[in-house]
Write a protein that holds these residues in place. Structure first.
Motif: not given
Length: 774
Positions: A719-747
């Motif tokens: 599961i991946d997730a992203n949260v973003q919000r406009e803090l001021a006109p034209g100015f956006t902050g964001f937080v992104a998390v890839e592999n939220i569960g820290d899953k160990e998977y074979q490649v």
């Protein structure tokens, strides 16, 4: 050093923003106009709607209030196109007045929850995506912006029909692959603004050449499209499109995250004089690597992977009227990485010049020309792990791979002519040249052997390949519910100057070869009801063997792979049928079932040493041969639901059963084609609110698959997730998390049992800010 690099990024970004801030006064002196307005829907402002005009290319995306501005437009009449998921496309005429900003507000009607945009890849002509008779997926500007993905390859993972390696392109080697519908690597064409980015030597892909920050949209066409794109499009086409920035517009992004991840991007549109403008972009990233080998198997040689990636773009645009547009682009790309051990590394440095001219208009005939010239230098060092555990390594191969790729294309299209919706005629030419310069070192008996590390052999192999083709396409609507697409193409390719210079066995030259292919396609779409349509297609596609497959000679301690300049082209005969049903405004479903029969796949095959004079007297000898037939059949299903106006949920599944059909021992099951996952599913949910921002989560599951050698890898879910919000006109902050569960998977794995396992990216957190001025 890291601080200095980030400082350089900040200085460049600040400079771009300052230039953009003074651009309005410069634009006023050039007597250009602008268009501004507000895009609304049934529930109020539409966030993330795409607003554009074709010539000069201008694109804006609506903010959290639904507002947009298109700048730097020469005075005259234009058509504005507005698209957004969940709404019908809207076209509005506008008359732009010099030194004024004209207001155009648009209220969108509810429409498709999946394909509301206009696509150009499916027919090489701008067409409403919901009308084309093929399987098409689109990532809109809004979906790209809210995606948790760090780079362009990972954006594609939410499209189940796209088959990618399990690990990110930012980890491992520089040469990346992609496939669709079970055809494996090198059989999908990848384009950026219409120019090929599959490399000239082995058709591998540098996803890093397409920074996520530059993207306007992504279009994915599944199924053979050789009738329009020729070689390499046997599995389909992936098209990335950059976002054109008007003079005065600027974007900047800076982020940091787990494992010393650093990333900065800046882009600006600059006025020069009158209708002459420029777009400049820069992208720099490093860090975020990890140790691929599992903790229980790691040794002293296993270190975190590392990458430094750089992009610099500059484009001059000249668009004095609505019927003429020209551009020239320069691009420099660099990729330096270690691949998980102290001695192993790979680098790629690329330089490109692209140009294009568009004359006329679709109603009266549009003539478009594109040309490119690119050179790439690749350097790599492979190592051998010493026996007795992963405690030491020795350099085994150092290789230099220079290549040169140049070509041109032309297409003429006219719409609403001769009882046709559109008619297109075109042709293209591509010339590729490359060499593989390999130096082998002895690693037997290290470290005790006196010959350890000594030069063992040198091999230089390579050649030239030229591909040319002409095509025609007619699209007709003989009566209102029915749309028919007919296209056909003839290709010829010439393999020249093939050679192999082996210090141990001498030089070998290969005879020149010339071959042709015919690729027809027939597609149809029938609108049975206002909310229900069916589509189907039948096609033939091909792929010519690339330079690496034809001419590369490769030596190792246990085997030798020799060239085969007589390889035949691979072909595909495909059929597909699907439907699109939207029973109510808030629910839509679509699906496609397909079958594709592939012939003459070329694969490395062990041959008898006495069968070819280039084989060594002892050890394994391998050569690529056209050995079998295979069939891929499967289906895709999509559903999208909008239970409330701010929330959009979309789910999709792909099932692909790709199996070898010939060359099988009696009473044995048909083996799976390697590296084809089955099944794959994704669910994406995005909640958008001016007050709370945008919240996106993507659930991905991949079924069991195999490595290139046929070893099975277990299924996994992340599961991946992203949260973003406009803090001021034209100015956006964001937080992104890839592999939220820290899953160990074979490649990957080196053996079916007790082998060395490599694992995918662990949990990765990124935080940053994005500044935009349209």
């Amino acid at each position: 050093m890291y601080c200095l690099r980030l400082l350089r990024i900040s200085v460049v970004a600040t400079s771009a923003v300052l230039v953009a801030s003074i651009a309005p006064s410069a634009l006023a002196q050039q007597r250009l106009g602008a268009v501004h307005g507000r895009i609304t829907g049934v529930a109020g402002p539409v966030i993330g709607a795409r607003v554009s005009i074709d010539i000069p290319p201008r694109v804006a995306v609506t903010d959290d209030r639904g507002n947009y501005t298109l700048r730097g437009i020469p005075a005259g009449g234009y058509e504005i196109v507005v698209t957004a998921l969940g709404y019908k496309p809207s076209r509005r005429a506008v008359n732009v007045i010099a030194n004024q900003s004209t207001a155009v507000d648009v209220n969108l009607e509810q429409g498709s929850l999946m394909l509301s945009s206009v696509v150009t890849t499916a027919t090489r002509t701008p067409t409403q995506a919901s009308l084309v008779a093929t399987t098409v997926n689109v990532l809109t500007p809004r979906e790209i912006e809210t995606s948790p993905a760090r780079e362009s390859q990972d954006l594609l993972r939410e499209i189940p029909g796209v088959e990618l390696p399990r690990t990110s392109s930012l980890v491992g080697g520089t040469a990346q692959i992609v496939s669709m519908r079970g055809v494996d690597e090198g059989r999908t064409a990848v384009l950026f603004d219409g120019f090929p980015i599959n490399d000239a030597w082995g058709e591998w892909i540098d996803w890093g050449r397409v920074p996520k920050g530059m993207l306007d949209r992504v279009e994915v066409i599944e199924g053979g499209t050789s009738s329009l794109y020729g070689n390499g499009a046997m599995g389909g086409v992936i098209s990335f499109f950059s976002r054109p920035l008007a003079p005065g517009a600027a974007n900047m992004m800076i982020e940091g995250g787990s494992r010393d991840l650093r990333h900065g991007f800046v882009s600006a549109g600059l006025p020069i004089y009158g209708a002459l403008t420029a777009n400049v972009s820069g992208d720099y990233q490093e860090g975020g690597g990890y140790t691929l080998i599992g903790p229980s198997q790691r040794g002293a040689v296993d270190v975190p992977s590392g990458i430094i990636q750089r992009n610099a773009y500059a484009r001059l645009n000249y668009a004095p009227s609505t019927t003429f547009n020209a551009f020239v682009t320069g691009h420099k790309f660099g990729d330096n990485r270690n691949i998980g051990t102290p001695l192993g590394f790979q680098t790629r440095d690329q330089g490109d010049v692209d140009l294009g001219v568009d004359i006329g208009s679709y109603p009266h005939g549009l003539f478009s020309v594109r040309a490119w010239d690119g050179k790439q230098d690749e350097h790599q060092r492979a190592t051998t792990i010493r026996a007795g555990g992963r405690i030491a390594e020795d350099s085994s191969v150092v290789a230099n791979i220079p290549s040169h790729d140049w070509g041109a294309s032309a297409i003429w299209t006219r719409t609403s002519w001769m009882h046709l919706s559109s008619l297109s005629l075109g042709g293209d030419y591509r010339h590729m040249q490359g060499n593989f310069d390999e130096v082998d070192f002895n690693t037997t008996g290290c470290p005790a052997a006196l010959t350890c590390g000594q030069l063992a052999r040198t091999v230089l192999s390579g050649g030239d390949q030229a591909l040319s083709g002409v095509f025609a396409q007619a699209i007709a609507a003989p009566w209102t519910p029915l749309r028919v697409e007919l296209s056909a193409r003839v290709d010829q390719w010439n393999n020249n100057n093939g050679h192999s210079i082996d210090a141990a066995s001498g030089a070998v030259g290969y005879a020149d070869r010339s071959k042709t292919a015919f690729s027809p396609r027939l597609g149809a779409r029938y609108q049975l009801l206002s909310n229900l349509s069916f589509h189907g297609a039948v096609y033939k596609a091909f792929r010519a063997p690339n330079l690496a497959e034809l001419y590369r000679k490769q030596i190792s301690a246990t085997s030798t792979t020799i060239p085969n300049p007589d390889l035949a082209p691979e072909t595909a005969l495909g059929r597909e049928a699907g439907l699109d049903w939207q029973p109510v405004d808030w629910l839509q479903m679509k699906g496609t079932w397909y079958v594709a029969d592939y012939r003459d796949f070329n694969v490395p095959t062990t041959i008898a040493n006495i069968s070819n004079s280039q084989c060594p007297a002892t050890g394994q000898c391998r050569q690529r041969l056209n050995v079998n037939r295979s069939r891929s059949e499967g289906g895709e299903a999509y559903v999208a639901v909008r239970p409330i106006a701010p929330l959009l949920i979309a789910g999709s599944v792909n099932y692909d059963d790709a199996r070898q059909q010939t060359g099988i021992a009696p009473n044995q099951p048909k083996p799976h084609i390697n590296r084809v996952p089955s099944p794959k599913q994704t669910i994406r949910a995005t909640y958008s609110s001016r007050m709370y921002g945008d919240w996106t989560a993507i659930w991905r599951h991949e079924g069991p698959t195999t490595t290139l050698q046929g070893f099975w890898l277990d299924p996994f879910t992340v599961i991946d997730a992203n949260v973003q919000r406009e803090l001021a006109p034209g100015f956006t902050g964001f937080v992104a998390v890839e592999n939220i569960g820290d899953k160990e998977y074979q490649v990957s794995t080196t053996a079916a049992s007790n082998g060395v396992l490599s694992f995918g990216m662990p949990r990765t957190l990124r935080m940053g800010v994005r500044v935009e001025r349209w």
